[in-house]
Design a protein around this motif. Structure first.
Motif, short mmCIF file in Angstrom:
data_model
loop_
_atom_site.label_atom_id
_atom_site.label_comp_id
_atom_site.label_asym_id
_atom_site.label_seq_id
_atom_site.Cartn_x
_atom_site.Cartn_y
_atom_site.Cartn_z
N ASN A 5 0.81 -1.22 0.00
CA ASN A 5 0.00 0.00 0.00
C ASN A 5 0.84 1.27 0.00
OD1 ASN A 5 -1.92 -1.84 2.33
ND2 ASN A 5 -2.37 -1.67 0.17
N PHE A 6 1.85 1.31 0.88
CA PHE A 6 2.70 2.50 0.94
C PHE A 6 3.54 2.64 -0.32
CE2 PHE A 6 2.88 2.54 5.91
CZ PHE A 6 1.54 2.92 5.93
N THR A 7 4.04 1.51 -0.82
CA THR A 7 4.84 1.57 -2.05
C THR A 7 4.00 2.09 -3.21
OG1 THR A 7 6.21 -0.27 -1.30
CG2 THR A 7 6.20 0.17 -3.65
N ASN A 8 2.76 1.61 -3.32
CA ASN A 8 1.89 2.08 -4.39
C ASN A 8 1.58 3.57 -4.24
OD1 ASN A 8 0.18 1.08 -6.75
ND2 ASN A 8 -1.31 2.22 -5.54
N TYR A 9 1.43 4.01 -2.99
CA TYR A 9 1.20 5.45 -2.74
C TYR A 9 2.39 6.26 -3.22
CZ TYR A 9 0.64 9.81 -0.11
OH TYR A 9 0.54 11.13 0.25
N LEU A 10 3.60 5.79 -2.95
CA LEU A 10 4.80 6.51 -3.38
C LEU A 10 4.91 6.53 -4.90
CD1 LEU A 10 7.41 5.19 -0.77
CD2 LEU A 10 6.37 7.47 -0.86
N LEU A 11 4.52 5.44 -5.55
CA LEU A 11 4.52 5.44 -7.02
C LEU A 11 3.52 6.48 -7.55
CD1 LEU A 11 4.67 1.60 -7.74
CD2 LEU A 11 6.49 3.28 -8.10
N GLY A 12 2.39 6.59 -6.86
CA GLY A 12 1.41 7.61 -7.26
C GLY A 12 1.97 9.02 -7.12
N LEU A 13 2.72 9.26 -6.04
CA LEU A 13 3.34 10.58 -5.86
C LEU A 13 4.37 10.84 -6.95
CD1 LEU A 13 3.92 10.73 -1.99
CD2 LEU A 13 2.06 11.75 -3.32
N ALA A 14 5.12 9.79 -7.34
CA ALA A 14 6.10 9.96 -8.42
C ALA A 14 5.39 10.35 -9.71
CB ALA A 14 6.88 8.66 -8.61
N LYS A 15 4.24 9.73 -9.97
CA LYS A 15 3.49 10.09 -11.19
C LYS A 15 2.96 11.52 -11.11
CE LYS A 15 0.26 8.43 -14.66
NZ LYS A 15 0.14 9.75 -15.22
N ASP A 16 2.51 11.92 -9.93
CA ASP A 16 2.06 13.31 -9.76
C ASP A 16 3.18 14.28 -10.11
OD1 ASP A 16 -0.42 12.42 -8.92
OD2 ASP A 16 0.00 12.69 -6.78
N LEU A 17 4.39 13.97 -9.67
CA LEU A 17 5.53 14.85 -9.94
C LEU A 17 5.83 14.92 -11.44
CD1 LEU A 17 8.01 14.02 -7.04
CD2 LEU A 17 7.03 16.26 -7.55
N ASP B 226 3.79 14.24 -13.90
CA ASP B 226 2.66 14.89 -14.57
C ASP B 226 2.72 16.41 -14.42
OD1 ASP B 226 1.73 12.43 -15.32
OD2 ASP B 226 0.02 12.39 -13.95
N SER B 227 3.16 16.86 -13.24
CA SER B 227 3.18 18.30 -12.98
C SER B 227 4.16 19.04 -13.89
CB SER B 227 3.54 18.57 -11.51
OG SER B 227 4.91 18.27 -11.25
N GLU B 228 5.15 18.31 -14.39
CA GLU B 228 6.15 18.91 -15.30
C GLU B 228 5.99 18.39 -16.73
OE1 GLU B 228 8.02 21.26 -14.44
OE2 GLU B 228 8.31 21.14 -12.25
N LYS B 229 4.82 17.73 -16.98
CA LYS B 229 4.52 17.18 -18.30
C LYS B 229 5.60 16.22 -18.80
CE LYS B 229 1.47 20.92 -19.84
NZ LYS B 229 1.30 21.47 -18.49
N LEU B 230 6.09 15.41 -17.87
CA LEU B 230 7.06 14.36 -18.20
C LEU B 230 6.33 13.02 -18.26
CD1 LEU B 230 9.89 15.49 -15.78
CD2 LEU B 230 10.02 15.54 -18.28
N ASP B 231 6.83 12.12 -19.07
CA ASP B 231 6.20 10.81 -19.23
C ASP B 231 6.59 9.90 -18.08
OD1 ASP B 231 5.16 8.41 -20.05
OD2 ASP B 231 6.03 8.46 -22.06
N PHE B 232 5.61 9.45 -17.31
CA PHE B 232 5.86 8.56 -16.17
C PHE B 232 6.54 7.27 -16.62
CE2 PHE B 232 4.29 5.15 -13.29
CZ PHE B 232 4.89 5.58 -12.11
N ASP B 233 6.29 6.85 -17.87
CA ASP B 233 6.90 5.62 -18.37
C ASP B 233 8.42 5.68 -18.40
OD1 ASP B 233 4.58 4.20 -18.60
OD2 ASP B 233 4.34 4.50 -20.75
N LEU B 234 8.99 6.88 -18.35
CA LEU B 234 10.44 6.99 -18.26
C LEU B 234 10.98 6.32 -16.99
CD1 LEU B 234 10.91 10.70 -19.43
CD2 LEU B 234 11.74 8.67 -20.63
N LEU B 235 10.14 6.24 -15.97
CA LEU B 235 10.54 5.62 -14.70
C LEU B 235 10.32 4.11 -14.68
CD1 LEU B 235 9.06 8.22 -12.17
CD2 LEU B 235 11.45 7.97 -12.85
N ARG B 236 9.59 3.59 -15.66
CA ARG B 236 9.20 2.17 -15.61
C ARG B 236 10.39 1.21 -15.50
NH1 ARG B 236 4.42 -0.21 -16.62
NH2 ARG B 236 3.59 1.78 -17.36
#
Length: 264
Positions: free
Chosen positions: A180-192, A194-204
């Motif tokens: 649960n906490f790990t998934n929450y942190l991944l969500g925060l990473a996507k928020d970051l 997204d906020s700079e219009k970067l592709d989250f898939d770069l982190l995959r």
């Protein structure tokens, strides 16, 4: 074995189909949300909708409480079961004693109690999971019930353990950190990103490599990387400065970095 479910949420959705795949028959499905119960019934071969909690005439031998923890007593107070039926809950945090005590208070007939806890995360939006490698944690109020539940679990999974209530609580807490906490942190990473219009898939690739290393290592701490692990104060300062207008993320970043540095 004939099995009935009280609850038709994420866990019931997967567990009922897993029981069927193991050759068992699902009888009644009850849920306070009749719509979700109907949906689950439609996915099963012989299941039928139950509109109340009176199962006195049911042919089921096992009744599965697939409920939120805070609904357990409310349901137990209304539940009517056949004599000597087995009633199990699927909670990681509720003790077996809680269920046994509720049956002592509310049931007019002898009921055997147990725990059938799959250590996994479940969502209806995913395809039915194979239970073959899902750990199933079993606890029961008496040896006969324990043996029946273990046999049932072994028909579904290669990983079956007898786990008492205290051990199950610890596993559940560990699962919250790991899942649960790990998934929450991944969500925060996507928020970051997204906020700079970067592709989250770069982190995959990074995410996949991180999880694989952690699972392969003798201890995940041995493969910890990053600026906090290196003691890179300049990078930490730059990151904290960037997060200065995001107080929740700033506090979380600082707390986690401090923890990594203390562990060393």
């Amino acid at each position: 074995m004939k099995i009935s479910f009280i609850g038709a949420g994420n866990l019931a959705w997967h567990l009922a189909m897993a029981f069927e795949n193991a050759g068992h028959v699902i009888g009644e499905i009850y849920s306070r949300n009749a719509s979700t119960a109907r949906q689950l019934v439609s996915m099963l071969y012989e299941a039928r909708l139950s509109t109340d909690l009176n199962f006195a005439e049911s042919e089921a031998e096992l009744f599965v409480l697939a409920l939120p923890d805070d609904a357990l007593e409310e349901v137990a107070a209304q539940l009517v079961l056949p004599e000597n039926a087995i009633l199990v809950h699927t909670s990681g945090s509720k003790s077996l004693e809680v269920l046994r005590r509720l049956m002592d208070i509310y049931s007019d007939v002898p009921v055997r109690t147990g725990v059938f806890y799959p250590l996994q995360t479940f969502s209806k939006s995913t395809k039915p999971l194979s239970f073959d490698i899902i750990p199933l944690c079993i606890e029961a109020s008496d040896p006969e019930t324990e043996a029946q539940l273990v046999t049932l679990a072994q028909q579904m999974s290669q990983i079956v353990y007898l786990v008492n209530s205290h051990e199950r609580k610890v596993l559940h807490i560990a699962a919250v950190f790991a899942c649960n906490f790990t998934n929450y942190l991944l969500g925060l990473a996507k928020d970051l990103t997204d906020s700079e219009k970067l592709d989250f898939d770069l982190l995959r690739p990074l995410i996949e490599e991180t999880f694989q290393k952690a699972l392969d290592a003798k201890h995940p701490a041995l493969v910890q990387t990053g600026p906090a692990r290196r003691g890179d104060l300049n990078t930490l300062s730059l990151h904290l400065n960037y997060l200065s207008d995001k107080p929740e993320l700033l506090q979380l970043y600082q707390m986690l970095s401090d923890g990594i540095q203390r562990r060393g």
